[in-house]
Write a protein that holds these residues in place. Structure first.
Motif, PDB file in Angstrom:
ATOM      1  N   MET A   1      47.614  34.648  71.975  1.00 42.09           N
ATOM      2  CA  MET A   1      46.625  35.042  72.989  1.00 42.09           C
ATOM      3  C   MET A   1      47.079  34.575  74.359  1.00 42.09           C
ATOM      4  N   ALA A   2      47.104  35.508  75.320  1.00 44.93           N
ATOM      5  CA  ALA A   2      47.567  35.157  76.667  1.00 44.93           C
ATOM      6  C   ALA A   2      46.424  34.830  77.608  1.00 44.93           C
ATOM      7  N   ALA A   3      45.185  34.924  77.141  1.00 45.90           N
ATOM      8  CA  ALA A   3      44.042  34.617  78.001  1.00 45.90           C
ATOM      9  C   ALA A   3      43.987  33.124  78.294  1.00 45.90           C
ATOM     10  N   PRO A   4      43.553  32.742  79.495  1.00 46.61           N
ATOM     11  CA  PRO A   4      43.394  31.309  79.793  1.00 46.61           C
ATOM     12  C   PRO A   4      42.262  30.716  78.958  1.00 46.61           C
ATOM     13  N   LYS A   5      42.371  29.440  78.684  1.00 47.71           N
ATOM     14  CA  LYS A   5      41.349  28.729  77.924  1.00 47.71           C
ATOM     15  C   LYS A   5      40.490  27.912  78.877  1.00 47.71           C
ATOM     16  N   ILE A   6      39.186  27.940  78.664  1.00 43.82           N
ATOM     17  CA  ILE A   6      38.286  27.111  79.460  1.00 43.82           C
ATOM     18  C   ILE A   6      38.285  25.710  78.849  1.00 43.82           C
ATOM     19  N   LYS A   7      38.952  24.779  79.541  1.00 44.17           N
ATOM     20  CA  LYS A   7      39.105  23.419  79.029  1.00 44.17           C
ATOM     21  C   LYS A   7      37.860  22.585  79.283  1.00 44.17           C
ATOM     22  N   GLN A   8      37.295  22.695  80.482  1.00 46.40           N
ATOM     23  CA  GLN A   8      36.086  21.951  80.835  1.00 46.40           C
ATOM     24  C   GLN A   8      35.165  22.837  81.650  1.00 46.40           C
ATOM     25  N   LEU A   9      33.876  22.675  81.413  1.00 46.43           N
ATOM     26  CA  LEU A   9      32.865  23.359  82.208  1.00 46.43           C
ATOM     27  C   LEU A   9      31.636  22.464  82.248  1.00 46.43           C
ATOM     28  N   SER A  95      40.282  40.096  82.401  1.00 45.65           N
ATOM     29  CA  SER A  95      41.665  40.480  82.689  1.00 45.65           C
ATOM     30  C   SER A  95      41.730  41.815  83.412  1.00 45.65           C
ATOM     31  N   GLU A  96      42.686  41.952  84.327  1.00 49.72           N
ATOM     32  CA  GLU A  96      42.923  43.234  84.976  1.00 49.72           C
ATOM     33  C   GLU A  96      43.791  44.136  84.107  1.00 49.72           C
ATOM     34  N   ASP A  97      44.456  43.546  83.112  1.00 49.34           N
ATOM     35  CA  ASP A  97      45.299  44.317  82.182  1.00 49.34           C
ATOM     36  C   ASP A  97      45.343  43.576  80.854  1.00 49.34           C
ATOM     37  N   ALA A  98      44.242  43.637  80.112  1.00 52.69           N
ATOM     38  CA  ALA A  98      44.121  42.864  78.871  1.00 52.69           C
ATOM     39  C   ALA A  98      45.180  43.262  77.849  1.00 52.69           C
ATOM     40  N   ALA A  99      45.451  44.550  77.706  1.00 46.81           N
ATOM     41  CA  ALA A  99      46.441  45.008  76.719  1.00 46.81           C
ATOM     42  C   ALA A  99      47.857  44.601  77.136  1.00 46.81           C
ATOM     43  N   GLY A 100      48.151  44.766  78.418  1.00 47.60           N
ATOM     44  CA  GLY A 100      49.500  44.459  78.899  1.00 47.60           C
ATOM     45  C   GLY A 100      49.848  42.992  78.773  1.00 47.60           C
ATOM     46  N   TYR A 101      48.840  42.108  78.876  1.00 48.90           N
ATOM     47  CA  TYR A 101      49.099  40.679  78.764  1.00 48.90           C
ATOM     48  C   TYR A 101      48.595  40.091  77.445  1.00 48.90           C
ATOM     49  N   ALA A 102      48.282  40.964  76.509  1.00 44.93           N
ATOM     50  CA  ALA A 102      47.967  40.571  75.123  1.00 44.93           C
ATOM     51  C   ALA A 102      46.774  39.628  75.015  1.00 44.93           C
ATOM     52  N   TRP A 103      45.721  39.881  75.800  1.00 43.80           N
ATOM     53  CA  TRP A 103      44.476  39.142  75.600  1.00 43.80           C
ATOM     54  C   TRP A 103      43.816  39.636  74.320  1.00 43.80           C
ATOM     55  N   ASP A 104      43.294  38.753  73.516  1.00 45.07           N
ATOM     56  CA  ASP A 104      42.600  39.166  72.300  1.00 45.07           C
ATOM     57  C   ASP A 104      41.330  39.939  72.627  1.00 45.07           C
ATOM     58  N   GLU A 105      40.638  39.527  73.701  1.00 44.08           N
ATOM     59  CA  GLU A 105      39.447  40.195  74.185  1.00 44.08           C
ATOM     60  C   GLU A 105      39.615  40.421  75.683  1.00 44.08           C
ATOM     61  N   PRO A 106      38.992  41.454  76.222  1.00 40.44           N
ATOM     62  CA  PRO A 106      39.169  41.710  77.665  1.00 40.44           C
ATOM     63  C   PRO A 106      38.518  40.678  78.564  1.00 40.44           C
ATOM     64  N   ALA A 107      37.614  39.859  78.002  1.00 40.70           N
ATOM     65  CA  ALA A 107      36.913  38.871  78.832  1.00 40.70           C
ATOM     66  C   ALA A 107      36.716  37.578  78.048  1.00 40.70           C
ATOM     67  N   VAL A 108      36.665  36.455  78.788  1.00 41.66           N
ATOM     68  CA  VAL A 108      36.361  35.136  78.238  1.00 41.66           C
ATOM     69  C   VAL A 108      35.119  34.636  78.960  1.00 41.66           C
ATOM     70  N   GLU A 109      34.119  34.185  78.206  1.00 44.07           N
ATOM     71  CA  GLU A 109      32.866  33.757  78.806  1.00 44.07           C
ATOM     72  C   GLU A 109      32.496  32.349  78.344  1.00 44.07           C
TER      73      GLU A 109
END
Length: 296
Positions: A1-9, A95-109
């Motif tokens: 998964m190339a999406a960033p991870k939310i480490k702290q909130l 993501s502006e290009d979820a498929a191109g950067y291999a995000w598992d989902e288009p958004a992280v919430e």
């Protein structure tokens, strides 16, 4: 998964320096939300949007540049003051290009929940109190860091209270040691200013806090603020070893200060020295407190 991870909130209110994942704020205060992101060691995230909402209402949004492998980043958002009740503070990464950067989902919430309670007193006094108990003033704070130089940083948060607990909360930018709160209501007497500053310390930020009592004697209320410090004496033959023994890292003159070498005061710009033999070094290290006092 190339999406960033939310480490702290987490969020903080203007009236305290504590972090909350879920908690309370009062209706006179703004809420500050801190977001820390991290990326894995293998992939680039690509550009993505960061959107922050409070109680379903849009607060802010921006496009985040692509994060490289192993990168970390952080963001602050400000909301409120919010109405009495429970509010969801929500961050969405898309993501502006979820498929191109291999995000598992288009958004992280991710979300926080804050329960807002009614402030004990109004942040701004009503008309009957204007001339009797409160005054419209400018507050100016000259702040120095532990090196006795103008404090550098990002934001400050100030809370003004009277003896009955009525509160006025404000925030602003630190401008080369000047913290300015123009045109605010403040109690004429028995007033307390509580101050939090995100001060630049080397390449990082250090949360400083302090408080001071004051009385209104004119249109301008002025303070001096000085960051606390501790002088530590160790035995070493060079500045790097002395700093390590004193428990500090980084660069002299930025993250710590050399005060004495072998009993002699160091020059103002002396940042390193090798003596060739063990001597006593006095190293000044910063603390996270501010000494705040009113000046005339």
């Amino acid at each position: 998964m190339a999406a960033p991870k939310i480490k702290q909130l987490f969020f903080q209110t203007e009236g305290e320096g504590f972090a909350h994942e879920h908690g309370e704020a009062n209706s006179a205060e703004k809420v500050y939300v801190y977001l820390e992101l991290e990326n894995d060691d293998y992939n680039e995230t690509g550009p993505f949007s960061v959107t922050f909402t409070a109680g379903g209402q849009f607060v802010s949004g921006a496009t985040h540049q692509s994060m490289t492998a192993g990168a970390n980043d952080e963001e602050w958002f400000t909301a409120g003051p919010l109405g009495v009740g429970q509010h969801e503070l929500k961050v969405t990464l898309e993501s502006e290009d979820a498929a191109g950067y291999a995000w598992d989902e288009p958004a992280v919430e991710a979300s926080l929940w804050v329960t807002v309670i009614a402030a004990r007193g109004s942040a701004i006094p009503d008309d009957s109190e204007h001339s009797r108990d409160w005054a419209y003033v400018n507050i100016i704070i000259n702040a120095d860091n532990f090196l006795e130089k103008p404090l550098r940083g990002g934001r400050f948060y100030a809370r003004i209270t009277d003896a009955d607990g009525k509160t006025a909360a404000h925030d602003g930018d630190v401008d080369e040691g000047i913290l300015s709160i123009p045109g605010v209501w403040a109690p004429r007497k028995d007033a307390t200013l509580i101050l939090y500053v995100d001060a630049l310390h080397g390449d990082d930020y250090l949360r400083l806090e302090g408080s001071g009592d004051f009385a209104v004697t004119g249109d301008n209320v002025k303070f001096r603020a000085a960051q606390g410090f501790q002088d530590v004496t160790v035995t070493a033959s060079d500045s790097e070893t002395a700093a390590h023994k004193a428990g500090v890292k980084g660069s002299a003159g930025i993250e710590f200060k050399i005060i004495k070498i072998g009993g002699e005061y160091a020059s103002e710009d002396e940042n390193s020295r090798t003596t060739g033999s063990s001597q006593e070094w006095t190293i000044r290290i910063p603390k996270d407190n501010l000494k705040l006092s009113q000046v005339q």
